[in-house]
Scaffold this active site. Sequence first.
Site, PDB file in Angstrom:
ATOM      1  N   LYS A   1     -12.970   1.630  -2.996  1.00  0.00           N
ATOM      2  CA  LYS A   1     -14.041   1.815  -2.001  1.00  0.00           C
ATOM      3  C   LYS A   1     -15.192   2.609  -2.618  1.00  0.00           C
ATOM      4  CE  LYS A   1     -11.427   1.777   2.402  1.00  0.00           C
ATOM      5  NZ  LYS A   1     -11.009   2.557   3.580  1.00  0.00           N
ATOM      6  N   HIS A  41       7.793 -26.638  -0.299  1.00  0.00           N
ATOM      7  CA  HIS A  41       7.264 -27.800  -1.010  1.00  0.00           C
ATOM      8  C   HIS A  41       6.191 -27.403  -2.014  1.00  0.00           C
ATOM      9  CE1 HIS A  41       9.396 -30.543   1.744  1.00  0.00           C
ATOM     10  NE2 HIS A  41       9.317 -29.469   2.520  1.00  0.00           N
ATOM     11  N   GLU A  56       0.821  -1.207   0.000  1.00  0.00           N
ATOM     12  CA  GLU A  56       0.000   0.000   0.000  1.00  0.00           C
ATOM     13  C   GLU A  56       0.863   1.269   0.000  1.00  0.00           C
ATOM     14  OE1 GLU A  56      -2.744   0.128   3.315  1.00  0.00           O
ATOM     15  OE2 GLU A  56      -4.383   0.805   2.047  1.00  0.00           O
TER      16      GLU A  56
HETATM   17  O1  PA5 Z   1      -3.702   1.550   5.763  1.00  0.00           O
HETATM   18  C1  PA5 Z   1      -4.766   2.060   5.448  1.00  0.00           C
HETATM   19  O2  PA5 Z   1      -4.932   3.278   5.408  1.00  0.00           O
HETATM   20  C2  PA5 Z   1      -5.979   1.194   5.105  1.00  0.00           C
HETATM   21  O3  PA5 Z   1      -5.661  -0.137   5.056  1.00  0.00           O
HETATM   22  C3  PA5 Z   1      -7.057   1.410   6.144  1.00  0.00           C
HETATM   23  O4  PA5 Z   1      -6.553   1.094   7.403  1.00  0.00           O
HETATM   24  C4  PA5 Z   1      -8.287   0.564   5.857  1.00  0.00           C
HETATM   25  O5  PA5 Z   1      -8.795   0.829   4.585  1.00  0.00           O
HETATM   26  C5  PA5 Z   1      -9.372   0.816   6.893  1.00  0.00           C
HETATM   27  O6  PA5 Z   1      -9.662   2.187   6.957  1.00  0.00           O
HETATM   28  P1  PA5 Z   1     -10.371   2.830   8.218  1.00  0.00           P
HETATM   29  O7  PA5 Z   1      -9.477   2.665   9.401  1.00  0.00           O
HETATM   30  O8  PA5 Z   1     -10.564   4.259   7.841  1.00  0.00           O
HETATM   31  O9  PA5 Z   1     -11.665   2.113   8.391  1.00  0.00           O
END
Ligand code: PA5
Length: 401
Positions: A390, A290, A269
């Site tokens: 999203k 394996h 990410e």
């Molecule tokens: O690292 C990130 O920003 C994302 O993985 C969020 O944590 C995830 O989408 C969840 O978002 P939120 O904490 O706003 O519900």
Amino acid sequence: MKFDFSTYMNSFLDRDIYNDLLKRKEEVFNTLTNYEMTGWLKNSISHEEVLEIKNIAQEINEKADLFLVLGIGGSYLGSKALVSMFSKYFEKNSKTEVIYGGINMSSSYLDELMSYIEDKDIYVNVISKSGTTMEISVAFDLIYKKLLEKYDEEEVKKRIIVTTDKEQGKLRKLVEMKGYRSFVIPQNIGGRFSICTPAGLLPAAVFGINIDMFLEGYNNSKLKYFDKAYDYACIRNTLYQKGYQVENFCVYEERLTYLNEWLKQLFGESEGKDNKGLLPTSCVYTRDLHSLGQFMQSGSPIVFETVIRIEEGKIINYQNSDINKMNMIISDSVAAAHYKEHTPSNIITLEKLDSKTIGEVMYFFMLSVSFSGILLGVNPFNQEGVEEYKKEVKKNLNYDN
Ligand code: PA5
């Protein structure tokens, strides 16, 4: 932590590229500190908050047999990694079991979750920085109804703890409206960097992890491993520039499976954007030797590996050695075999698996990925790709939260 970034790496590293990247350390650090979302760089939690977390964790341990954490992505994987790595393989774990929801849209998962909580004394921790993530809202709505069937309103109020932004989002509004107890994820810390906030620490404390030791490791790591974190970032980028496309995180201990998951989120990410980035994958060895081991040995020459292994294990004598020593020798042998073809490895050895060491490990990787993203020329702290999907899902579901 001990690092070997040379034995199974040297001949694959283009020294010109690597040395040029090494020289950029000061510039990269300055760029990093100019980013807004770096609240995690220094200790991101106050003494008072830690105390409050411990007090609530104690209350939960005394009153509940189940602690249900509703969160996803960065609001989930950090604490899940901690809880998993300190879980027993076969025996019952802490008195208060820690389980997770809001991590999918599987009707069978939700159905079984609701049946499972039916006859348990339960506390719920809803974790969402934005307060608008669909999976979490859906799970919370369903669980809330269940709670109302089990307890009166006053009791439900006591049993819901919200971890969210200080001011913004629907969850914060709900806290204000209903009077739930709450914790704050600071505005300048993104989900995948939030392990050292109540998002990571409350579930960890409820599970019985020593969060003081974790914080000690986390806070020590910057000074102790700053240069190594930068070195690792330079190695990754050198390999990337030479055509490597995949970093395979390999652990030699099954209970680190979710550390792999956390790493994949952190790296994927933070770096996978602007049509760039190494794809993070993971293996649990020796199991996956394996299966995927075949690809690592002789598949497309696009993968390098970062191995995480633990030096101190249980002593189980076997023939003239012991099992943990054998596991260490295996990890060296595998790296040597992969190196002979085209797959180099970084080796990271933890002296032992304890909360202090894991605090160091997590901070080390968070710092590395930040350096690495800057060297790559991307902003390591946004996740527009995630936001994009999203939006599309909500539009197609006509889901308004
Ligand atoms: O690292 C990130 O920003 C994302 O993985 C969020 O944590 C995830 O989408 C969840 O978002 P939120 O904490 O706003 O519900």
